[in-house]
Write a protein that holds these residues in place. Sequence first.
Motif, PDB file in Angstrom:
ATOM      1  N   GLY A 103      46.077  21.440  45.313  1.00 52.15           N
ATOM      2  CA  GLY A 103      45.284  21.982  44.219  1.00 52.15           C
ATOM      3  C   GLY A 103      44.816  23.395  44.475  1.00 52.15           C
ATOM      4  O   GLY A 103      45.145  24.011  45.494  1.00 52.15           O
ATOM      5  N   HIS A 104      44.029  23.914  43.538  1.00 53.30           N
ATOM      6  CA  HIS A 104      43.505  25.275  43.632  1.00 53.30           C
ATOM      7  C   HIS A 104      42.042  25.306  43.215  1.00 53.30           C
ATOM      8  O   HIS A 104      41.587  24.460  42.436  1.00 53.30           O
ATOM      9  CB  HIS A 104      44.297  26.231  42.740  1.00 53.30           C
ATOM     10  CG  HIS A 104      45.732  26.367  43.131  1.00 53.30           C
ATOM     11  ND1 HIS A 104      46.717  25.528  42.649  1.00 53.30           N
ATOM     12  CD2 HIS A 104      46.353  27.223  43.979  1.00 53.30           C
ATOM     13  CE1 HIS A 104      47.880  25.870  43.177  1.00 53.30           C
ATOM     14  NE2 HIS A 104      47.692  26.897  43.988  1.00 53.30           N
ATOM     15  N   HIS A 105      41.338  26.303  43.722  1.00 54.54           N
ATOM     16  CA  HIS A 105      39.935  26.518  43.377  1.00 54.54           C
ATOM     17  C   HIS A 105      39.772  27.885  42.733  1.00 54.54           C
ATOM     18  O   HIS A 105      40.409  28.858  43.140  1.00 54.54           O
ATOM     19  CB  HIS A 105      39.064  26.440  44.630  1.00 54.54           C
ATOM     20  CG  HIS A 105      39.121  25.120  45.328  1.00 54.54           C
ATOM     21  ND1 HIS A 105      38.480  23.996  44.854  1.00 54.54           N
ATOM     22  CD2 HIS A 105      39.755  24.737  46.467  1.00 54.54           C
ATOM     23  CE1 HIS A 105      38.706  22.981  45.673  1.00 54.54           C
ATOM     24  NE2 HIS A 105      39.480  23.411  46.655  1.00 54.54           N
ATOM     25  N   TYR A 106      38.890  27.934  41.735  1.00 55.31           N
ATOM     26  CA  TYR A 106      38.598  29.176  41.026  1.00 55.31           C
ATOM     27  C   TYR A 106      37.087  29.345  40.936  1.00 55.31           C
ATOM     28  O   TYR A 106      36.366  28.379  40.648  1.00 55.31           O
ATOM     29  CB  TYR A 106      39.203  29.146  39.618  1.00 55.31           C
ATOM     30  CG  TYR A 106      40.687  28.855  39.616  1.00 55.31           C
ATOM     31  CD1 TYR A 106      41.618  29.881  39.744  1.00 55.31           C
ATOM     32  CD2 TYR A 106      41.154  27.545  39.520  1.00 55.31           C
ATOM     33  CE1 TYR A 106      42.985  29.615  39.767  1.00 55.31           C
ATOM     34  CE2 TYR A 106      42.514  27.266  39.542  1.00 55.31           C
ATOM     35  CZ  TYR A 106      43.417  28.304  39.660  1.00 55.31           C
ATOM     36  OH  TYR A 106      44.766  28.032  39.686  1.00 55.31           O
ATOM     37  N   LEU A 107      36.613  30.550  41.192  1.00 54.75           N
ATOM     38  CA  LEU A 107      35.188  30.839  41.098  1.00 54.75           C
ATOM     39  C   LEU A 107      34.888  31.420  39.727  1.00 54.75           C
ATOM     40  O   LEU A 107      35.575  32.326  39.262  1.00 54.75           O
ATOM     41  CB  LEU A 107      34.771  31.843  42.178  1.00 54.75           C
ATOM     42  CG  LEU A 107      33.285  32.212  42.189  1.00 54.75           C
ATOM     43  CD1 LEU A 107      32.441  31.013  42.614  1.00 54.75           C
ATOM     44  CD2 LEU A 107      33.027  33.401  43.111  1.00 54.75           C
ATOM     45  N   LEU A 108      33.837  30.899  39.097  1.00 55.02           N
ATOM     46  CA  LEU A 108      33.463  31.364  37.769  1.00 55.02           C
ATOM     47  C   LEU A 108      31.939  31.490  37.744  1.00 55.02           C
ATOM     48  O   LEU A 108      31.231  30.504  37.567  1.00 55.02           O
ATOM     49  CB  LEU A 108      33.940  30.341  36.727  1.00 55.02           C
ATOM     50  CG  LEU A 108      34.172  30.833  35.303  1.00 55.02           C
ATOM     51  CD1 LEU A 108      35.049  29.847  34.562  1.00 55.02           C
ATOM     52  CD2 LEU A 108      32.872  31.028  34.563  1.00 55.02           C
TER      53      LEU A 108
END
Length: 213
Positions: A103-108
């Motif tokens: 999977g992947h992580h995204y900062l928002l």
Amino acid sequence: MINQLFWDFDGTLFDTYPMMVAAFKRALLEMDIDEVEIDQRSIYVTMRQHDVGTVIRKLSAFYGIDENTLRQLNKKYQIEMVKTAKPFKGVREVLEFVKQLSGHHYLLTHRDNQAKALLKEFDLLQYFTDFVTSDQKFPRKPKPDSINWLIDKNHVDRKSAIMIGDRKLDVQAGNNANIASCLFDPDGLIVETGNPDIKITEVKELIPWLSKR
């Protein structure tokens, strides 16, 4: 499988609220508000249930002080004091678990690049594929523009994505982007939740939930 995680920063990845409340108190003191008149618990609850902007508008009106000055002082002290913030327990484990799921992580985040600096300090920046900070001038959550931009840019399947945050506006942002949503509410303060797909009190509770997806 849900393995594309969109993370809020303040109060979700990092426990920044104690520093944010302390910074706000310091700003009020500088504007000659008596310490006995400052209700830190009320400030914290309003930040969690709404946002910092609401606290600024509410208290500048309540104390009869200049809103812009309060905003500037709060920002100044917050940048200084948030430097000492640490990640919540379980954050690293969840980030690593999702990486193992390919999977992947995204900062928002509504915070500026200080969020990325803190992630780097704790060797967590390596887990993130992409970022949206306040420097990019997207409309604030719950508007979904920033999530949609990350989704389109990184070719994310919405069915595999979830927005994780500690406030109703984070949940609404996920809902508005047509992805799943998670409310992290460690102290049970959020009354209006925005109808998240999952509600957790510890970050690590995501692991068994994701395992079943």
